[in-house]
Design a protein around this motif. Structure first.
Motif, PDB file in Angstrom:
ATOM      1  N   ASP A  92       5.045  -2.356  -3.675  1.00 39.91           N
ATOM      2  CA  ASP A  92       6.502  -2.293  -3.555  1.00 39.91           C
ATOM      3  C   ASP A  92       6.877  -1.134  -2.635  1.00 39.91           C
ATOM      4  N   ASP A  93       8.160  -1.070  -2.277  1.00 41.78           N
ATOM      5  CA  ASP A  93       8.610  -0.060  -1.313  1.00 41.78           C
ATOM      6  C   ASP A  93       8.358   1.373  -1.784  1.00 41.78           C
ATOM      7  N   PRO A  94       8.691   1.735  -3.039  1.00 43.08           N
ATOM      8  CA  PRO A  94       8.426   3.118  -3.462  1.00 43.08           C
ATOM      9  C   PRO A  94       6.947   3.484  -3.405  1.00 43.08           C
ATOM     10  N   THR A  95       6.073   2.546  -3.744  1.00 35.93           N
ATOM     11  CA  THR A  95       4.636   2.838  -3.721  1.00 35.93           C
ATOM     12  C   THR A  95       4.147   2.991  -2.293  1.00 35.93           C
ATOM     13  N   ARG A  96       4.626   2.135  -1.398  1.00 37.76           N
ATOM     14  CA  ARG A  96       4.249   2.281   0.021  1.00 37.76           C
ATOM     15  C   ARG A  96       4.722   3.619   0.571  1.00 37.76           C
ATOM     16  N   ALA A  97       5.940   4.006   0.222  1.00 38.94           N
ATOM     17  CA  ALA A  97       6.465   5.287   0.704  1.00 38.94           C
ATOM     18  C   ALA A  97       5.646   6.455   0.154  1.00 38.94           C
TER      19      ALA A  97
ATOM     20  N   TYR B 134       0.884   2.366   5.860  1.00 46.87           N
ATOM     21  CA  TYR B 134       1.780   2.319   4.700  1.00 46.87           C
ATOM     22  C   TYR B 134       3.234   2.572   5.105  1.00 46.87           C
TER      23      TYR B 134
ATOM     24  N   GLY C 202       4.531   1.792   8.013  1.00 45.66           N
ATOM     25  CA  GLY C 202       5.020   0.738   8.888  1.00 45.66           C
ATOM     26  C   GLY C 202       5.296   1.212  10.291  1.00 45.66           C
TER      27      GLY C 202
END
Length: 470
Positions: free
Chosen positions: A247-252, A313, A315
């Motif tokens: 998910d977005d928070p984990t990628r960030a 991660y 992008g």
């Protein structure tokens, strides 16, 4: 899956064999066994073991002896507003430290018209007039400290340093150690209109007990340096992790964690470049200089792999900006170099190598696991380079032996703390993508200090004393 004990024990045996302090394992070739002597104590931890050891002198001759590799553990506690006396477990000397805090005071801290004295963890005191600065007591469980730092370069005054800038500089001032920072710190009030140190930015901060210390840093004049991360593609590599299920928070969170690791690896290139020059300045053997050059190349590869992961991660491609190299050569005094090698290599690189090994075992992503596996192998070799340099330096003078003894004692007294994980990220995905949980890091670092670094330091120092006495 290998246990933490398996990892630390294998690393210890390999390290001791590389230093010529114990025979390498191998049943058919004659494994060296240790007989426990329950009556002995030493500087780092558990029971004393008497082991058959060998060491190589400058001429290349190997000599054998029997010596006790000993360990002791000490526990320390501090409380707000108290004086704490600590016995150095290696030197036997007592040291007294004092720290005044506002913890649980229940009152507002006001310094109007008074003179305040602050004793930091390094023993340095600052005294001055802190008029008109009023601050609430620290939150429960935290300690309060008055800290000062110079106006950051490029800024007109303290007010121009925003919240993130202030927190970063205040943390460095509060920790008193260029290798460490508090994991939980709040800037409570300031800047002081009448600072205790003229022309500096002074604040009251509240901090917890936990600190995080990185691996081999690039330190110049007491401050760690890293390059800022920028958008660029020429420092990336072909390391492409799977982004499925993130998910977005984990990628960030992964982009931030791997970006920080990349900046550290990039700074290590400069650290080893400087180390090579310092080795030349003290007349070190060619094998050590060659090892420093090879380590430099390793760190370039590590930085590229970490930047590639961070960019994947995030992008967008990531790489380093400019790294400040002014006044970078530093000390060429052998005792100071040996003490720095203890902190940065014997401790920092050893812990980094072991953490990378365990992270490799726990990572599920193939690309991440491959990168970590190579990093673990290389960091283990860098750790051995530091230990070999310290071993060589110990035979040069009593001053070097004392500096190394004090550096190990200080490192083994430091509280173990790790950087917390982002609360909004998926912990299982962080683990699968090569990031160890704070609990695992804490356990492994504690085991490594007691089971690897302490006993190896004892054996190294014990052998050096025997050689000096012969």
């Amino acid at each position: 899956m290998r246990s933490y004990f398996d990892v630390t024990r294998a690393f210890y045996v390999e390290l001791m064999a590389g230093l010529g302090l114990v025979a390498a394992c191998g049943g058919a070739s004659g494994e060296t066994t240790a007989a426990t002597d329950p009556g002995s104590t030493s500087s780092t931890g558990a029971a004393t073991t008497a082991v058959t050891t060998s060491a190589t002198d400058d001429s290349g001759a190997v000599t054998d002896t029997t010596e006790g590799a000993t360990t002791t553990t000490t526990s320390e506690g501090t409380s707000a507003g108290t004086i704490t006396t600590t016995v150095n477990s290696i030197t036997g000397e007592e040291s007294t430290t004092a720290e005044t805090t506002g913890e649980a005071s229940g009152t507002t801290t006001t310094t109007t018209g008074t003179t305040s004295t602050t004793t930091s963890t390094t023993g340095e005191q600052t005294t001055g007039d802190t008029s008109e600065l009023t601050c609430d007591p620290p939150p429960p469980g935290m300690m309060q400290k008055y800290v000062c730092f110079p106006v950051p370069d490029g800024l007109a005054d303290c007010a121009a340093c925003d919240a993130a800038c202030t927190e970063s500089w205040a943390n460095a001032a509060a920790s008193g150690d260029p290798f460490c920072s508090y994991t939980e710190l709040i800037v409570q009030c300031g800047p002081d209109p009448m600072p205790a140190q003229p022309d500096q930015c002074c604040y009251f901060v509240a901090h917890g007990d936990g600190m995080v210390c990185e691996g081999r840093p690039f330190v110049v004049e007491g401050e760690g340096r890293v390059a800022p991360n920028l958008r660029r593609s020429d420092w990336g590599g072909q390391v492409l992790p799977s982004l499925a299920g993130l998910d977005d928070p984990t990628r960030a969170a992964l982009a931030e964690l791997w970006g920080a690791a990349a900046a550290d690896e990039h700074a290590s290139v400069a650290a080893f470049a400087r180390f090579a020059l310092q080795l030349l300045a003290v007349g070190a053997p060619a094998s050590l200089v060659d090892g420093a050059q090879r380590a430099m190349a390793d760190e370039i590869a590590h930085a590229r792999a970490c930047y590639a992961l961070a960019g994947a991660y995030a992008g967008t491609p990531m790489g380093p900006g400019r790294l400040d190299m002014s006044s970078a050569l530093g000390e060429t005094d052998l005792p100071a170099l040996a003490a720095a090698a203890v902190r940065e290599g014997c401790v920092g690189e050893t812990l980094a190598a072991l953490l990378a090994q365990v992270a490799t075992f726990q990572a599920d992503d193939y690309a991440v696991r491959s990168a970590l596996k190579q990093i673990a192998v290389d960091e283990g070799r860098h750790s051995q380079l530091a230990w070999r340099f310290v071993q060589w330096a110990l035979n040069r003078s009593p001053e070097v032996r004392e500096a190394v003894r004090e550096a190990f004692a200080a490192a083994l007294r430091e509280p173990i703390a790790v950087r917390p994980w982002p609360t909004d990220a998926d912990p299982e995905q962080l683990r699968a993508h090569g990031r160890l949980s704070p609990e695992v890091q804490m356990t492994l670092c504690r085991d490594a200090l007691v089971g690897v670094i302490g006993p190896a330091a004892d054996a190294l120092l014990g052998r050096a004393e025997q050689v000096a006495a012969a």
